[in-house]
Design a protein around this motif. Sequence first.
Motif, PDB file in Angstrom:
ATOM      1  N   ASP A  36      11.728  -6.104  14.788  1.00 43.99           N
ATOM      2  CA  ASP A  36      10.793  -7.138  15.234  1.00 43.99           C
ATOM      3  C   ASP A  36       9.632  -6.517  16.018  1.00 43.99           C
ATOM      4  O   ASP A  36       8.465  -6.901  15.841  1.00 43.99           O
ATOM      5  N   VAL A  37       9.941  -5.575  16.901  1.00 38.61           N
ATOM      6  CA  VAL A  37       8.892  -4.959  17.710  1.00 38.61           C
ATOM      7  C   VAL A  37       7.916  -4.183  16.839  1.00 38.61           C
ATOM      8  O   VAL A  37       6.692  -4.243  17.033  1.00 38.61           O
ATOM      9  N   MET A  38       8.445  -3.454  15.852  1.00 37.21           N
ATOM     10  CA  MET A  38       7.542  -2.693  14.988  1.00 37.21           C
ATOM     11  C   MET A  38       6.674  -3.627  14.150  1.00 37.21           C
ATOM     12  O   MET A  38       5.523  -3.303  13.831  1.00 37.21           O
ATOM     13  N   GLN A  39       7.189  -4.798  13.837  1.00 38.97           N
ATOM     14  CA  GLN A  39       6.386  -5.771  13.095  1.00 38.97           C
ATOM     15  C   GLN A  39       5.288  -6.358  13.973  1.00 38.97           C
ATOM     16  O   GLN A  39       4.181  -6.632  13.497  1.00 38.97           O
ATOM     17  N   VAL A  40       5.551  -6.535  15.279  1.00 35.79           N
ATOM     18  CA  VAL A  40       4.514  -6.997  16.199  1.00 35.79           C
ATOM     19  C   VAL A  40       3.370  -5.990  16.254  1.00 35.79           C
ATOM     20  O   VAL A  40       2.190  -6.377  16.357  1.00 35.79           O
ATOM     21  N   HIS A  41       3.697  -4.712  16.165  1.00 36.58           N
ATOM     22  CA  HIS A  41       2.685  -3.659  16.231  1.00 36.58           C
ATOM     23  C   HIS A  41       2.233  -3.213  14.838  1.00 36.58           C
ATOM     24  O   HIS A  41       1.742  -2.091  14.668  1.00 36.58           O
ATOM     25  N   GLN A  42       2.405  -4.078  13.864  1.00 40.58           N
ATOM     26  CA  GLN A  42       1.865  -3.904  12.517  1.00 40.58           C
ATOM     27  C   GLN A  42       1.263  -5.244  12.138  1.00 40.58           C
ATOM     28  O   GLN A  42       1.974  -6.187  11.788  1.00 40.58           O
ATOM     29  N   LYS A  43      -0.055  -5.358  12.219  1.00 38.91           N
ATOM     30  CA  LYS A  43      -0.706  -6.655  12.088  1.00 38.91           C
ATOM     31  C   LYS A  43      -1.050  -7.029  10.650  1.00 38.91           C
ATOM     32  O   LYS A  43      -1.397  -8.183  10.381  1.00 38.91           O
ATOM     33  N   HIS A  44      -0.965  -6.084   9.731  1.00 38.30           N
ATOM     34  CA  HIS A  44      -1.208  -6.436   8.340  1.00 38.30           C
ATOM     35  C   HIS A  44       0.038  -7.120   7.784  1.00 38.30           C
ATOM     36  O   HIS A  44       1.155  -6.648   7.999  1.00 38.30           O
ATOM     37  N   PRO A  45      -0.132  -8.228   7.073  1.00 38.98           N
ATOM     38  CA  PRO A  45       1.049  -9.007   6.645  1.00 38.98           C
ATOM     39  C   PRO A  45       2.021  -8.240   5.760  1.00 38.98           C
ATOM     40  O   PRO A  45       3.222  -8.525   5.782  1.00 38.98           O
ATOM     41  N   THR A  46       1.521  -7.271   4.995  1.00 39.28           N
ATOM     42  CA  THR A  46       2.420  -6.470   4.153  1.00 39.28           C
ATOM     43  C   THR A  46       2.244  -4.982   4.424  1.00 39.28           C
ATOM     44  O   THR A  46       2.499  -4.149   3.549  1.00 39.28           O
ATOM     45  N   GLY A  47       1.817  -4.657   5.650  1.00 42.80           N
ATOM     46  CA  GLY A  47       1.422  -3.283   5.950  1.00 42.80           C
ATOM     47  C   GLY A  47       2.519  -2.252   5.743  1.00 42.80           C
ATOM     48  O   GLY A  47       2.331  -1.262   5.019  1.00 42.80           O
ATOM     49  N   ASN A  48       3.669  -2.432   6.372  1.00 44.37           N
ATOM     50  CA  ASN A  48       4.726  -1.434   6.266  1.00 44.37           C
ATOM     51  C   ASN A  48       5.255  -1.331   4.837  1.00 44.37           C
ATOM     52  O   ASN A  48       5.581  -0.243   4.364  1.00 44.37           O
ATOM     53  N   LYS A  49       5.302  -2.466   4.169  1.00 49.08           N
ATOM     54  CA  LYS A  49       5.726  -2.458   2.761  1.00 49.08           C
ATOM     55  C   LYS A  49       4.729  -1.675   1.909  1.00 49.08           C
ATOM     56  O   LYS A  49       5.121  -0.905   1.015  1.00 49.08           O
ATOM     57  N   THR A  50       3.439  -1.853   2.198  1.00 52.53           N
ATOM     58  CA  THR A  50       2.409  -1.142   1.431  1.00 52.53           C
ATOM     59  C   THR A  50       2.501   0.362   1.664  1.00 52.53           C
ATOM     60  O   THR A  50       2.411   1.163   0.718  1.00 52.53           O
ATOM     61  N   ILE A  51       2.655   0.764   2.921  1.00 54.44           N
ATOM     62  CA  ILE A  51       2.811   2.192   3.223  1.00 54.44           C
ATOM     63  C   ILE A  51       4.001   2.763   2.463  1.00 54.44           C
ATOM     64  O   ILE A  51       3.917   3.830   1.842  1.00 54.44           O
ATOM     65  N   PRO A  66      -1.894   0.224  21.034  1.00 49.48           N
ATOM     66  CA  PRO A  66      -0.999   1.075  20.242  1.00 49.48           C
ATOM     67  C   PRO A  66      -0.431   0.314  19.052  1.00 49.48           C
ATOM     68  O   PRO A  66       0.267  -0.689  19.219  1.00 49.48           O
ATOM     69  N   VAL A  67      -0.712   0.787  17.833  1.00 47.62           N
ATOM     70  CA  VAL A  67      -0.456  -0.031  16.647  1.00 47.62           C
ATOM     71  C   VAL A  67      -0.400   0.851  15.402  1.00 47.62           C
ATOM     72  O   VAL A  67      -0.928   1.967  15.382  1.00 47.62           O
ATOM     73  N   VAL A  68       0.231   0.339  14.350  1.00 44.84           N
ATOM     74  CA  VAL A  68       0.144   0.932  13.020  1.00 44.84           C
ATOM     75  C   VAL A  68      -1.166   0.468  12.410  1.00 44.84           C
ATOM     76  O   VAL A  68      -1.406  -0.738  12.307  1.00 44.84           O
ATOM     77  N   SER A  69      -2.023   1.389  12.021  1.00 47.58           N
ATOM     78  CA  SER A  69      -3.336   0.956  11.537  1.00 47.58           C
ATOM     79  C   SER A  69      -3.974   2.035  10.684  1.00 47.58           C
ATOM     80  O   SER A  69      -3.418   3.101  10.456  1.00 47.58           O
ATOM     81  N   TRP A  70      -5.229   1.740  10.300  1.00 51.49           N
ATOM     82  CA  TRP A  70      -6.023   2.644   9.476  1.00 51.49           C
ATOM     83  C   TRP A  70      -6.693   3.749  10.302  1.00 51.49           C
ATOM     84  O   TRP A  70      -7.387   4.591   9.741  1.00 51.49           O
ATOM     85  N   SER A  71      -6.504   3.763  11.597  1.00 51.39           N
ATOM     86  CA  SER A  71      -7.236   4.699  12.459  1.00 51.39           C
ATOM     87  C   SER A  71      -6.818   6.142  12.194  1.00 51.39           C
ATOM     88  O   SER A  71      -5.710   6.424  11.732  1.00 51.39           O
ATOM     89  N   SER A  72      -7.724   7.062  12.536  1.00 49.13           N
ATOM     90  CA  SER A  72      -7.379   8.489  12.521  1.00 49.13           C
ATOM     91  C   SER A  72      -7.166   9.012  13.936  1.00 49.13           C
ATOM     92  O   SER A  72      -6.695  10.125  14.122  1.00 49.13           O
ATOM     93  N   ARG A  73      -7.501   8.196  14.913  1.00 45.51           N
ATOM     94  CA  ARG A  73      -7.336   8.534  16.340  1.00 45.51           C
ATOM     95  C   ARG A  73      -6.720   7.318  17.006  1.00 45.51           C
ATOM     96  O   ARG A  73      -7.275   6.238  16.963  1.00 45.51           O
TER      97      ARG A  73
END
Length: 844
Positions: A566-581, A637-644
């Motif tokens: 649940d916590v990792m999903q809170v810090h992943q704001k794209h609706p299918t982000g982790n699945k896409t990765i 702090p989040v899962v995202s497209w950033s490089s930094r």
Amino acid sequence: MIRNLFIIPVMMAMALSSCGSSQEELVTQKEIHTNWKFKQADLQEWHKATVPGCVHTDLMDNEVIEDPFYRGNEDSVQWISEKDWIYRTTFEVTAKEKAHQAIELVFKGLDTHATVKLNDKEILKGHNMFRTFTVDVTNMLKEGGNDLEIYFRSPEDYNDEQAAKLPYTLPEDERIHSRKAPYQFGWDWGPRLITSGIWKPVYLKMWHHARINNTFIRTLSIDDDKALLKADVNVEAVAPTQGTVTISSPDGKFTSASQTLSFKNGNNKVTLDFEIPQPKLWWSNGLGEPHLYNVDIKLSTSEGKEVRNERIGVRTIELIQKDDEVGRSFEFHLNGEPVFAKGANFIPLESFPSRLTRADYEGAIRDAVKANYNMLRVWGGGIYEDDVFYDLCDENGILVWQDFMFACAMYPGDEAFLKSVEKEVEDNVVRLRNHASLAIWCGNNEVRNGWFDWGWQKRLGYSREDSLEVWKNYQTIFHEIIPAVLDNQDPSRDYWPSSPSYGWGHEESLTTGDNHYWGVWWGMEPFSMYRKKVSRFMSEFGFQAFPPWETIKSFSLPEDRSLWSDVMQVHQKHPTGNKTIKTYMDRWYPEPKDFESFVYVSQILQAEGMMDGIAAHRRAKPYNMGTLYWQFNDCWPVVSWSSRDYYGNWKALHYYARKVYGQIFVSPFEENGRVKVTLVSDELKSVSGTLKLSLYDFDGNLINQNDHKIELPANSSREVINVAKNEFLKGATPAKSVLKAELEQDGEILASNYLYFALPKDLKLPNANINGSVEKTEKGYAVTVFSEAVARNVQLQIPETEGWWTDNFFELIPGEEKTVVFETEEEITDFEEKLNIRSLVDAF
């Protein structure tokens, strides 16, 4: 206007200027930043407040709420934006201060729906976070204590009220009625943290007789002997008065110019021409020195003086669009030279921007420079950045693509809203126009794209009349109001109404204008499509990765650290982000052995995939003349497209960007059964050297080596090797071979790169057995590493320590050593024990 002024006699001008050294200051400022309190409007209890600040940070400081960034706390603070809030203070005014002829109360930033009372009298209603509000309080202040109260209405309530007035629903309806940072309402990389408060300074501005309102300095022409410049100085007089306006160089770089005039009551425009002899030009990072001149603008009257300082760069910047056999070019020319734009999209560094410091901006721009950027795009869903951001871009040669703050939505067209937009645009154009780094104004992010391609009209059930009205409002803002302000306040720069010019599903997106290509990620297309979808200027494209492990630890408990928690999903704001990765990772890599390894491999996946795209853009030069990936940074702090990441840690992509954005880039790649090598140069002079191609097996044995003498023209891309793969491999096994390509000049390696001949999951990588040694240096710790077999994506880590590796996620060939430095101010007595080294093979 200048035609209403007249020149006074020379003797009087001399008298006025001669009294300058002993003159008093015409203008003084007094910040109102102490004794602030705040409370929820419907409660009685007051708390201490920090100004500048916001409700969320004040509530944290008073331990009313916990850190919204930690675990799932974001959900627990959503009530804050549903409430009204009140801030108040009492400030002292002395008799001397009250005696000024004019006194203004200046609010640099009120967030957002603010009713201001001074001594119980309402003096301002503000509805725009991006504006500076100035109120004449000359006759409202009293000697001694003065009460200042600001009532902030809930932005959610305000938006609901405004939306109810319309006969249709606007796309992204909940946020577009407030002229407020859009990203705070939540994005696919950012939390929903809708702030209120006094987010920029509040101060009294007190003055006598006349003062400088603003200046605009621009370059008219440049040659080797001199640069001609023009300064427009806006002088405001509280009563008719006489004075001298002077443009000068505090360090003697050019001759002063001045005019002595009679100023009428109100605003007076003074224009001064001046010359800079043998000018040093301002250049972007990589092309030369970003030279800046200090300019003093001085207003002198018989009653006193005011001096302002500006830093300017002598340069020309143009967006060149020319029809050609394919479509229409899109490239920036700096001082007449075509510049390949290298960089990324910049979002706010903070969800709570009031707590940003100069050090935060310095770290960000330093990391852009280290990665060989020459451009940042200030994205239209964030904020107009603080002055220090643009100052640092000036100093470091980072060109700025500046969006106005409109993104991914349609906007109202009522008179009050449009007037607020006009004033917002004017405020920020006047504030930013003297910056040498500012390259282009852009109306919005993806609004035109959304209107034509995202199905808004059908989904929201628009009638023909609804569509016509909403589109008319779009035209009014982006094709009438903004261009009109720019024509008046900054005609020196190009304006681009909407980015991108065409959505990525249109063929025109590849042949004209700029492009946001999201077939990779949103469209689930393979990374190889990056090579096919090369446009004239790529202003957005990207792929997500997890932040470094230490960042994940900062917001989670051990039980949270799994892909679907649940916590990792809170810090992943794209609706299918982790699945896409994971879907993309499964295409290229074996299953990682644990979650920490998954995090590491996600960064490699992002870096390798994005390198494929950026390299394709670089090779396509001059057809393509810019690549700004999504995105540079994070606001939490989040899962995202950033490089930094939010804390300034570099993901693998940032190290890869450093390589691909180098002034010289070596690009070996495989295409249609052939091995090719392209050399790219951004240098403004030709480069000669030797291209060394070395083919190794994974045990480090040299299978094949070729040297090629190379002459690389200035500012060019050139394919220098094109050979059949089988011929190149000479019988070597593709899954056990690697090519090292280096461009050497007089014993110095100008650039290098590697090419593997199979997907990572098909490579037969052996255990590398990496070893190393550590030596203390002036800047930190030098680590020299070597391996017994080819090691891919070698990562060095020092847990729980602040610092930066000069290189990381690199390749190692047996028999070679590589030394990198961990730059840190910390003394680490157990550095060798803490040092963690891994390579790709260790993740599975």
